[in-house]
Design a protein around this motif. Structure first.
Motif, PDB file in Angstrom:
ATOM      1  N   UNK A  24      12.158  29.775  22.587  1.00  0.00           N
ATOM      2  CA  UNK A  24      12.408  28.449  22.080  1.00  0.00           C
ATOM      3  C   UNK A  24      13.288  28.695  20.733  1.00  0.00           C
ATOM      4  N   UNK A  25      13.140  29.637  20.071  1.00  0.00           N
ATOM      5  CA  UNK A  25      14.197  30.069  18.955  1.00  0.00           C
ATOM      6  C   UNK A  25      15.437  30.084  19.190  1.00  0.00           C
ATOM      7  N   UNK A  26      15.833  30.621  20.337  1.00  0.00           N
ATOM      8  CA  UNK A  26      17.129  30.621  20.990  1.00  0.00           C
ATOM      9  C   UNK A  26      17.560  29.239  21.396  1.00  0.00           C
ATOM     10  N   UNK A  27      16.759  28.463  22.113  1.00  0.00           N
ATOM     11  CA  UNK A  27      16.945  27.209  22.209  1.00  0.00           C
ATOM     12  C   UNK A  27      17.260  26.382  21.046  1.00  0.00           C
ATOM     13  N   UNK A  28      16.817  26.491  20.091  1.00  0.00           N
ATOM     14  CA  UNK A  28      17.011  25.644  18.663  1.00  0.00           C
ATOM     15  C   UNK A  28      18.271  26.310  18.146  1.00  0.00           C
ATOM     16  N   UNK A  29      18.379  27.473  18.326  1.00  0.00           N
ATOM     17  CA  UNK A  29      19.699  28.090  17.765  1.00  0.00           C
ATOM     18  C   UNK A  29      20.947  27.711  18.468  1.00  0.00           C
ATOM     19  N   UNK A  30      20.828  27.301  19.829  1.00  0.00           N
ATOM     20  CA  UNK A  30      21.785  27.077  20.800  1.00  0.00           C
ATOM     21  C   UNK A  30      22.289  25.665  20.543  1.00  0.00           C
ATOM     22  N   UNK A  31      21.646  24.845  19.985  1.00  0.00           N
ATOM     23  CA  UNK A  31      21.907  23.619  19.862  1.00  0.00           C
ATOM     24  C   UNK A  31      23.468  23.225  18.854  1.00  0.00           C
ATOM     25  N   UNK A  32      23.793  22.196  18.348  1.00  0.00           N
ATOM     26  CA  UNK A  32      24.924  21.972  17.620  1.00  0.00           C
ATOM     27  C   UNK A  32      24.881  22.833  16.493  1.00  0.00           C
ATOM     28  N   UNK A  33      25.790  24.042  16.243  1.00  0.00           N
ATOM     29  CA  UNK A  33      25.801  24.988  15.171  1.00  0.00           C
ATOM     30  C   UNK A  33      26.421  24.457  13.834  1.00  0.00           C
ATOM     31  N   UNK A  34      27.066  23.236  13.751  1.00  0.00           N
ATOM     32  CA  UNK A  34      27.834  22.857  12.840  1.00  0.00           C
ATOM     33  C   UNK A  34      27.232  22.662  11.474  1.00  0.00           C
ATOM     34  N   UNK A  35      25.874  22.617  11.555  1.00  0.00           N
ATOM     35  CA  UNK A  35      25.261  22.672  10.263  1.00  0.00           C
ATOM     36  C   UNK A  35      24.735  23.961   9.746  1.00  0.00           C
ATOM     37  N   UNK A  36      24.908  24.971  10.436  1.00  0.00           N
ATOM     38  CA  UNK A  36      24.517  26.368  10.260  1.00  0.00           C
ATOM     39  C   UNK A  36      25.339  27.087   9.367  1.00  0.00           C
ATOM     40  N   UNK A  37      26.393  26.446   8.616  1.00  0.00           N
ATOM     41  CA  UNK A  37      27.361  27.272   7.593  1.00  0.00           C
ATOM     42  C   UNK A  37      26.804  27.926   6.401  1.00  0.00           C
ATOM     43  N   UNK A  38      25.522  27.540   6.207  1.00  0.00           N
ATOM     44  CA  UNK A  38      25.094  28.074   4.789  1.00  0.00           C
ATOM     45  C   UNK A  38      24.094  29.045   4.990  1.00  0.00           C
TER      46      UNK A  38
END
Length: 104
Positions: A24-38
């Motif tokens: 489930x964590x991999x699924x969540x992390x595989x979505x749009x990553x544009x907000x993960x910059x910080x």
């Protein structure tokens, strides 16, 4: 740190992170990553496994507890939340934020 217990709210459930949460964590992390910059968000199976292993070591050492955030409405994993000492540094020399990876 006190013992990590599951926490239940109206919108989410927080469970101490475990290997069972990896898919489930991999699924969540595989979505749009544009907000993960910080913040650091693992991007593949090996990185998720290392992330969980580090979280478990931190918990065993009483440094921090990393929770898996699970949406109440559908039971899907939405991300993680780290609770620990403000001085606790982890993961690649950086500080993991309270909302490390979170999807609505």
């Amino acid at each position: 740190m006190p013992e990590a217990l599951p926490l239940h709210g109206r919108l989410v459930r927080l469970e101490p992170m475990s290997p069972a949460h990896a898919p489930g964590l991999l699924r969540a992390a595989s979505e749009d990553r544009s907000t993960y910059g910080y913040t650091y968000v693992p991007a593949d199976v090996a990185a998720i496994d290392r992330y969980i292993e580090k979280a478990q070591l931190d918990a065993q050492s009483h440094l921090a507890v990393t929770y898996t955030v699970i949406r109440a409405r559908d039971g899907q994993i939405a991300g993680t939340s780290l609770w620990g000492s403000k001085n606790h540094r982890c993961w690649s020399g950086g500080v993991r934020g309270v909302a490390g990876m979170m999807r609505g």
